[in-house]
Write an enzyme that holds these catalytic residues in place. Structure first.
Site, PDB file in Angstrom:
ATOM      1  N   GLU A 141       8.110  -6.642  -2.863  1.00  0.00           N
ATOM      2  CA  GLU A 141       6.563  -6.497  -3.481  1.00  0.00           C
ATOM      3  C   GLU A 141       5.945  -6.012  -2.362  1.00  0.00           C
ATOM      4  O   GLU A 141       6.302  -6.223  -1.131  1.00  0.00           O
ATOM      5  CB  GLU A 141       6.189  -7.979  -3.802  1.00  0.00           C
ATOM      6  CG  GLU A 141       6.009  -8.944  -2.894  1.00  0.00           C
ATOM      7  CD  GLU A 141       5.510 -10.158  -3.352  1.00  0.00           C
ATOM      8  OE1 GLU A 141       4.731 -11.008  -2.631  1.00  0.00           O
ATOM      9  OE2 GLU A 141       6.027 -10.781  -4.392  1.00  0.00           O
ATOM     10  N   TYR A 153       9.086   3.625  -0.062  1.00  0.00           N
ATOM     11  CA  TYR A 153      10.092   2.961  -1.136  1.00  0.00           C
ATOM     12  C   TYR A 153      10.485   3.682  -2.267  1.00  0.00           C
ATOM     13  O   TYR A 153      11.628   3.669  -2.594  1.00  0.00           O
ATOM     14  CB  TYR A 153       9.319   1.391  -1.866  1.00  0.00           C
ATOM     15  CG  TYR A 153       9.044   0.445  -0.434  1.00  0.00           C
ATOM     16  CD1 TYR A 153       9.924   0.269   0.690  1.00  0.00           C
ATOM     17  CD2 TYR A 153       7.887  -0.276  -0.645  1.00  0.00           C
ATOM     18  CE1 TYR A 153       9.731  -0.703   1.576  1.00  0.00           C
ATOM     19  CE2 TYR A 153       7.547  -1.127   0.463  1.00  0.00           C
ATOM     20  CZ  TYR A 153       8.516  -1.347   1.369  1.00  0.00           C
ATOM     21  OH  TYR A 153       8.172  -2.233   2.496  1.00  0.00           O
TER      22      TYR A 153
END
Length: 187
Positions: A141, A153
């Site tokens: 997260e 990411y």
């Protein structure tokens, strides 16, 4: 569960391949590194993990990778001459594995070393470690406002899988946590 230790021959070979030609090395951190990790956390994050929380990340379900200056690194490189390094520690990543699911709990890099490819290096080491441990998914997260991390990411193949509304504290309120997953393919 087939989880290679960070100090295993596989990990040592992988670390050497990932850091080839760089003034850094990937190492397994231990609980003795917690004070330096906490100091780095406080420099890099607006709401850092406490020393106690970091210390709790040294159990059988966890792997903690550190990014340190190489012993023989050239003093003229940006990393080697960084006065802010914490006893040579430039960054670290903490992962937790439960059966075949790996969660990246924290990735932390000295602010002066961000944007130089070291975050990508740590992330690549985490992905390789997840693959070697027979994981099928790597989850994380990230703060909605952390656009640089989200881009990193996404470039690595993570996809947004959900959102936690008002999860992270910020000055004057809260912001969402973006949940991201990477499917790990075993070759």
């Amino acid at each position: 569960m087939n989880t290679p230790s960070v100090g295993s021959p596989f990990a040592a070979q992988l670390a050497t391949q990932l850091t080839l030609g760089l003034p850094v090395e990937l190492v397994a951190l231990t609980s003795t590194d917690v004070p330096q990790m906490a100091q780095l956390e406080s420099m890099a994050h607006s709401h850092p993990m406490s020393e106690g929380n970091l210390a709790d990340c040294f159990g059988h379900l966890y792997r903690v990778l550190g990014l340190k200056l190489s012993a023989g690194s050239d003093a003229n490189t940006d990393a080697a001459s960084d006065p802010d390094s914490v006893d040579g520690l430039l960054g670290f990543a903490i992962v937790q594995q439960i059966v075949d699911e790996v969660t990246l709990l924290d990735i932390c890099l000295l602010p002066s070393q961000q944007g130089k490819g070291y975050g990508k290096l740590l992330l690549n080491a985490v992905v390789a470690s997840a693959k070697a441990s027979a994981a099928v998914v790597l989850m994380l997260e990230v703060r909605e406002s952390n656009l640089a991390a989200r881009a990193l990411y996404q470039k690595a193949g993570f996809i947004e899988s959900g959102r936690r509304k008002g999860y992270y504290p910020i000055a004057g309120g809260k912001e969402d946590a973006i949940l991201m997953d990477l499917a790990i393919t075993q070759e």
